[in-house]
Design an enzyme around this catalytic site. Sequence first.
Site, mmCIF file in Angstrom:
data_model
loop_
_atom_site.group_PDB
_atom_site.id
_atom_site.type_symbol
_atom_site.label_atom_id
_atom_site.label_comp_id
_atom_site.label_asym_id
_atom_site.label_seq_id
_atom_site.Cartn_x
_atom_site.Cartn_y
_atom_site.Cartn_z
ATOM 1 N N ASP B 218 0.847 -1.202 0.000
ATOM 2 C CA ASP B 218 0.000 0.000 0.000
ATOM 3 C C ASP B 218 0.883 1.253 0.000
ATOM 4 O O ASP B 218 1.941 1.262 -0.625
ATOM 5 C CB ASP B 218 -0.919 -0.039 1.237
ATOM 6 N N HIS B 249 -3.613 5.774 3.856
ATOM 7 C CA HIS B 249 -4.297 4.553 3.413
ATOM 8 C C HIS B 249 -3.585 3.296 3.926
ATOM 9 O O HIS B 249 -4.232 2.381 4.454
ATOM 10 C CB HIS B 249 -4.356 4.570 1.882
ATOM 11 N N ASN B 344 -14.212 0.048 -5.903
ATOM 12 C CA ASN B 344 -15.343 0.860 -5.427
ATOM 13 C C ASN B 344 -16.084 1.590 -6.527
ATOM 14 O O ASN B 344 -16.610 2.672 -6.305
ATOM 15 C CB ASN B 344 -14.835 1.913 -4.433
ATOM 16 N N ALA B 353 -7.761 -8.037 -8.408
ATOM 17 C CA ALA B 353 -8.704 -8.949 -7.744
ATOM 18 C C ALA B 353 -9.437 -9.845 -8.737
ATOM 19 O O ALA B 353 -9.899 -10.927 -8.363
ATOM 20 C CB ALA B 353 -9.710 -8.143 -6.926
ATOM 21 N N SER B 405 -11.169 -1.279 0.025
ATOM 22 C CA SER B 405 -9.824 -1.167 0.598
ATOM 23 C C SER B 405 -9.830 -1.487 2.085
ATOM 24 O O SER B 405 -8.854 -2.007 2.617
ATOM 25 C CB SER B 405 -9.291 0.260 0.433
#
Lengths: 79, 456
Positions: B218, B249, B344, B353, B405
């Site tokens: 990240d 984040h 999102n 993913a 996330s």
Amino acid sequence: MAAKKRWTVTMSGEKPLSEVTKHLRETGFDVDQVLDVIGCVTGTANDDVAARLRKLPGVAAVEAEPGIDIGPPDAPITW
Amino acid sequence: MAKNKNGSANSAGNTNASSSVDELLLAALERGDDSFETGRYLVTFKDGAGDQGLQSLGTQGMRVADARDFDGQAATLENIGDADAVVFPEIGVALIGGNAAQERSMGAQMEIASDSPIEIIEPEHFVFAEQFFREAAYLSATKTNGNGSNGGGVNEYLRGFLEATDTITKHLQHGKGYTEVDELDEETMVLGATWGLNVCKVPPSLRSGLGIRVAVLDTGFNIGHPDFVGRPIIGATFVGQPVQDLHSHGTHCIGTACGPKSPAGTTPRYGIGYRSSIFAGKVLSNTGSSVGGSVLAGMNWAIANRCPVISMSLGGTGGVQAAYTAAGQAALNNGCLIIAAAGNSSGPTGYPANSPTIMSVASLDMSLSPSSFSNFGKVDIAAPGRDVFSSAPMPRRYTTMSGTSMATPHVAGCAALWAETSPNMRGLTLWRRLQASAKRLPFSTARVGAGLVQAP
């Protein structure tokens, strides 16, 4: 001369990584990273060279390096 | 609104050196000017005239606090008591309350005598962090109710700012006049953990992630965060910037996956694998973007370090990328499991993913229904992603965020607990166990996969 772009070359596993990397260089690929654990090589080349890389034995895929951006701190939309 | 800690009478419109930011904001609203001024003044002394300046304030009858009298010169507005002014000798500046300044006709327009130790007197202004500005601007923009207000201007801005701070405070403070907070806090106080950890059955779990390496790829990590003192942390950067997280984040994601069992004070438990080893791979810059193959390089590093759990709260919109599929397969072959956020955009699951070798995570709301923003299609499992409270870079320490996330590190943390149960619980076996033990939900697998992740 077409502009160079960043590419990720993914191995098929049929040939040793070192051998394929050598052929990538010979074909005109400017190798940046050799990621031996995941079987990928990153670097730069123009579209013509990238097309030729795809035909090399031991190469499974040649992809334009994907963009990743989760946005600035506290952006309303992240990933 | 916060009470004046000194208990002194502090009518709206007046300001003391020790007034809280909330009080200053209210006073500014009451004044109704467009200045962004706090009502206090900053007095800068001439070079080397700091001590003389301090004396001159004293001779004018001001009660002056000296930062040197505080530990590490950490004079804060809360601990200066009823002083009229506080002097910061290291920078040769004094902060003077509006009341004290008015009583002595001090102000920005005041003529300064040539033999005065004072160089300049300026009004103090509010300083807003960028993220607060965004939230405040957003709140202002959405507050156009039909009361004739023009919806713009400094007052609207300040009002929006106050609401934004309220929203943030809601998650940090215990019930002091906020109905919603009271409900939230009662629940948190009884259960002692965030809603996300509770629905994942983390608090009753006997596992801690001991001996399990958890890689979070990240924006890095706030090295030195007080909640992580004494924890093994291995950092590596792939973006040419130090691992130190200036974004927030990464620190937030690591907090959920690996945060402490008992954070200080009344802070609820927000972390899952509290004894796991943290591998913080910085693959996103402090602006949240990625350059070149840094994400792949980070995956390579995490697998080379044999991290059984690799958490990736990042991605992009597009089809399956062969390189990520290869990386996911390499992970499984080496006893590692890559867990990634579906995304999102309320659209199809993005990369990485969407690769069949990478576990895809969707987000759930507190009602255990899919979040409106959560991507769908290739979804393997779901986890709490809305209003997730976790660690943030200091000095904020904590913050609340929403997104797939935030759901992903819930799965990563639970995966670390499962991995601890057996050395065979790795790779595809771990993946299958996470899915088999998930709590079934009444939604399609395209939205929630196998369901809500559960701790062992």
